[in-house]
Design a protein around this motif. Sequence first.
Motif, mmCIF file in Angstrom:
data_model
loop_
_atom_site.group_PDB
_atom_site.id
_atom_site.type_symbol
_atom_site.label_atom_id
_atom_site.label_comp_id
_atom_site.label_asym_id
_atom_site.label_seq_id
_atom_site.Cartn_x
_atom_site.Cartn_y
_atom_site.Cartn_z
ATOM 1 N N LYS A 193 25.694 -52.090 -3.282
ATOM 2 C CA LYS A 193 26.363 -53.432 -3.950
ATOM 3 C C LYS A 193 27.751 -53.327 -4.371
ATOM 4 O O LYS A 193 28.131 -52.058 -5.026
ATOM 5 N N ASN A 194 28.256 -54.361 -4.602
ATOM 6 C CA ASN A 194 29.617 -54.588 -5.408
ATOM 7 C C ASN A 194 30.458 -53.402 -4.878
ATOM 8 O O ASN A 194 31.325 -52.858 -5.692
ATOM 9 N N CYS A 195 30.688 -53.376 -3.574
ATOM 10 C CA CYS A 195 31.786 -52.541 -3.135
ATOM 11 C C CYS A 195 32.945 -53.322 -2.354
ATOM 12 O O CYS A 195 32.649 -54.264 -2.130
ATOM 13 N N ILE A 196 34.121 -52.521 -2.273
ATOM 14 C CA ILE A 196 35.252 -53.092 -1.539
ATOM 15 C C ILE A 196 35.609 -51.934 -0.514
ATOM 16 O O ILE A 196 35.909 -50.700 -0.830
ATOM 17 N N ILE A 197 35.630 -52.458 0.757
ATOM 18 C CA ILE A 197 35.850 -51.778 1.837
ATOM 19 C C ILE A 197 36.907 -52.184 2.627
ATOM 20 O O ILE A 197 36.891 -53.338 2.956
ATOM 21 N N THR B 20 23.891 -58.529 5.564
ATOM 22 C CA THR B 20 24.901 -58.403 4.887
ATOM 23 C C THR B 20 24.523 -59.138 3.566
ATOM 24 O O THR B 20 25.490 -59.240 2.668
ATOM 25 N N GLY B 21 23.546 -59.609 3.122
ATOM 26 C CA GLY B 21 23.092 -60.473 2.101
ATOM 27 C C GLY B 21 23.991 -61.446 1.573
ATOM 28 O O GLY B 21 24.519 -61.979 2.232
ATOM 29 N N SER B 22 24.362 -61.337 0.330
ATOM 30 C CA SER B 22 25.678 -62.257 -0.403
ATOM 31 C C SER B 22 26.549 -61.617 -0.129
ATOM 32 O O SER B 22 27.687 -62.036 -1.074
ATOM 33 N N ALA B 23 27.052 -60.587 0.798
ATOM 34 C CA ALA B 23 28.328 -60.051 0.665
ATOM 35 C C ALA B 23 29.256 -61.039 1.511
ATOM 36 O O ALA B 23 29.068 -62.040 1.933
ATOM 37 N N SER B 24 30.745 -60.618 1.299
ATOM 38 C CA SER B 24 31.712 -61.393 1.948
ATOM 39 C C SER B 24 32.437 -60.504 3.140
ATOM 40 O O SER B 24 32.851 -59.361 2.757
ATOM 41 N N ILE B 25 32.225 -60.854 4.155
ATOM 42 C CA ILE B 25 32.777 -60.007 5.574
ATOM 43 C C ILE B 25 34.147 -60.963 5.982
ATOM 44 O O ILE B 25 33.811 -61.896 6.558
ATOM 45 N N ILE B 26 35.184 -60.172 5.804
ATOM 46 C CA ILE B 26 36.468 -61.050 6.161
ATOM 47 C C ILE B 26 37.244 -60.127 7.506
ATOM 48 O O ILE B 26 37.402 -58.908 7.409
ATOM 49 N N GLN B 27 37.196 -60.949 8.464
ATOM 50 C CA GLN B 27 37.865 -60.299 9.833
ATOM 51 C C GLN B 27 37.411 -58.924 9.863
ATOM 52 O O GLN B 27 38.253 -58.032 9.740
ATOM 53 N N SER B 28 36.310 -58.677 10.035
ATOM 54 C CA SER B 28 35.685 -57.242 10.563
ATOM 55 C C SER B 28 34.746 -57.459 11.280
ATOM 56 O O SER B 28 34.309 -58.466 11.754
ATOM 57 N N GLY C 9 25.339 -54.250 0.979
ATOM 58 C CA GLY C 9 24.671 -54.728 -0.255
ATOM 59 C C GLY C 9 25.359 -55.982 -0.774
ATOM 60 O O GLY C 9 26.528 -56.297 -0.528
ATOM 61 N N PRO C 10 24.661 -56.839 -1.571
ATOM 62 C CA PRO C 10 25.003 -57.960 -2.219
ATOM 63 C C PRO C 10 26.262 -57.503 -3.083
ATOM 64 O O PRO C 10 26.383 -56.885 -3.780
ATOM 65 N N GLY C 11 27.301 -58.764 -3.056
ATOM 66 C CA GLY C 11 28.196 -58.674 -3.972
ATOM 67 C C GLY C 11 29.512 -57.651 -3.527
ATOM 68 O O GLY C 11 30.546 -57.467 -4.115
ATOM 69 N N SER C 12 29.483 -57.247 -2.340
ATOM 70 C CA SER C 12 30.495 -56.431 -1.686
ATOM 71 C C SER C 12 31.253 -57.168 -0.904
ATOM 72 O O SER C 12 30.901 -58.430 -0.311
ATOM 73 N N ILE C 13 32.461 -56.459 -0.567
ATOM 74 C CA ILE C 13 33.382 -57.296 0.356
ATOM 75 C C ILE C 13 33.817 -56.356 1.518
ATOM 76 O O ILE C 13 34.430 -55.101 1.127
ATOM 77 N N ILE C 14 33.821 -56.585 2.691
ATOM 78 C CA ILE C 14 34.511 -56.040 3.664
ATOM 79 C C ILE C 14 35.422 -56.769 4.489
ATOM 80 O O ILE C 14 35.281 -57.681 4.777
#
Length: 583
Positions: A417-421, A382-390, A399-404
């Motif tokens: 990188k830099n995605c929003i799912i 997950t690198g520097s991504a942010s994983i929220i209740q997933s 990728g880095p900078g993404s939010i799931i």
Amino acid sequence: MAAEGGRSAARREATGRRLERFAALRGGAAGAGRAGGERAFRRQLAAKLRGGELPLGVRYHVFVDPPGPKIGNGGSTLHVLQCLENLYGDKWTSFIVLLIHSGGYSQRLPNASALGKIFTALPFGDPVYQMLELKLAMYIDFPSHMKPGILITCSDDIELYSTGLTETIMFDKPGFTALAHPSDVTVGTTHGVFVLDPSSFSGEGGLEYASCHRFLHKPDVETMHRCGAVCVRRNSSQLDSLADHSDSEVDSECVYTDSIFYIDHSTAKQLLAFYKQIDTLCCEVDAYGDFLQALGHGTTPDYTKNTSQVTKEESQLAEVRQKLCSLLKGTSLNVIVLNNSKFYHIGTTREYLFHFTSDSKLKYELNLLPEPFSVSSDKAETGSASIIQSILEPGCFVGPGSIIEYSRIGPRVLVGKNCIISGSCINLEVDIPSNCFLSSLSVKLDDQVKYVSMVFSIEDDLKKNVELLSDTNSLRFFGVSLQECLDLWGVQVSNQLFSGDNSRFGLWTARIFPVCSSLSESVRMSLSMLNSVQRVSAFALNGFKLLSVEEMLAYKDVEDMLKFRNQIRDEICLQRQKDKSGL
């Protein structure tokens, strides 16, 4: 740099204290609070109260704007006052009310469109905090130092601040009282700016009560200088600027920008009387631009004719502004200058990604976590991504900078990188390109639950419209002309392609997303559409019912979307129990 480090540490400490106080109140007795919205809001509020995520003993209300033309957040404020009087009679003037504006389509942050900006998930907390809980926590000190009145805020910003041990924010003066934050001059062009009397404050210490000459609404730099709004501030490296995040100890120019403001009950009663006098409000009134600009001893009525910041000019607007200006003339505008404060706006995909994945200051001050309330195997990168209740299964890569958020990511999924799912179930082997926005919704059609996933580029302009069908080639989907995309998908350009009244055409109203029988299938179809555009290969959408984003929101099935989130939550809790027991 050392001075700024001390200020940031003070904000972190003060924020932590407020969050601790709020955590102690979750599920217990408290003071007063409000939220705005409609059916989706009511369901989510009820679920939070059942789950002990909000203070009890508080009257929570959800009010929706009256049917008809848009009335803006200023019109909504007036309507809420009417609703409170309808519910409580004259008793409402003895209440302390927090009014959180959370309307709008959220076209610049579409993952907040379906369930409301005030329920935007944040990367911390257990269970995960949403914007509502953070708002209540940050304002937790206010009610005990507030006379009856209305405290007004928006749902897509975060204000962090610290004050001295003996300093207290008081909302106890007649008229309006607003918080002011030191900001970079360029930030002032997109916010409200206070022209303060320089002799009334020093710019030092944590908190100062200042005299305000006038209020400027989204002024240009020249106007700020000409009106005397620009100040010199030492060691002001905490200024709100996306363009410059460097630390600096040199003196620099700043302005004091707005965030939340308070209206005492006497002034609120005057505004309600004004609203009653208007037969029907048919224009968009801005609570900041149209209320605050009328205040201050240096204000002029010139702003009432300025429509440069208005999205749609209505014939009634100038008249309403002039009447408000006359009504509020001479009303006090008290300004509380929070010298050690920082204002974060989370209203666009770019801001959302930056602040929750890359902004080291916000991460430090709010103690953001990389994977709050989630299940992620060591083999899920997950690198520097942010994983929220997933839930991320082994073998996936983010990728880095993404939010799931609120999603399930399968083992053969590569997210750039830099995605929003958001709200998606991805169980196929797929490479999701960088800068991709993917959000899945449950919809109810003919009493049956179906699924649709919208996919765009982070950079796509969902607010852009054209007036002629022949101009739709200027609309861009992942940087490609919409006309070219439609040719690849076998879709004809016509009035029927767009939902709404066909007066304007844009990505928001384009019927291009297929309705599917399962969540994972809807994701597969939308990603296949994107793949066809990137590879310039045909992918026919013949035979599918297609919806626009506008229609997806109109047909959304709130219960089914919350059910999917709850399933993820329950699975995370079960996995945690297994981990604790060593199974």
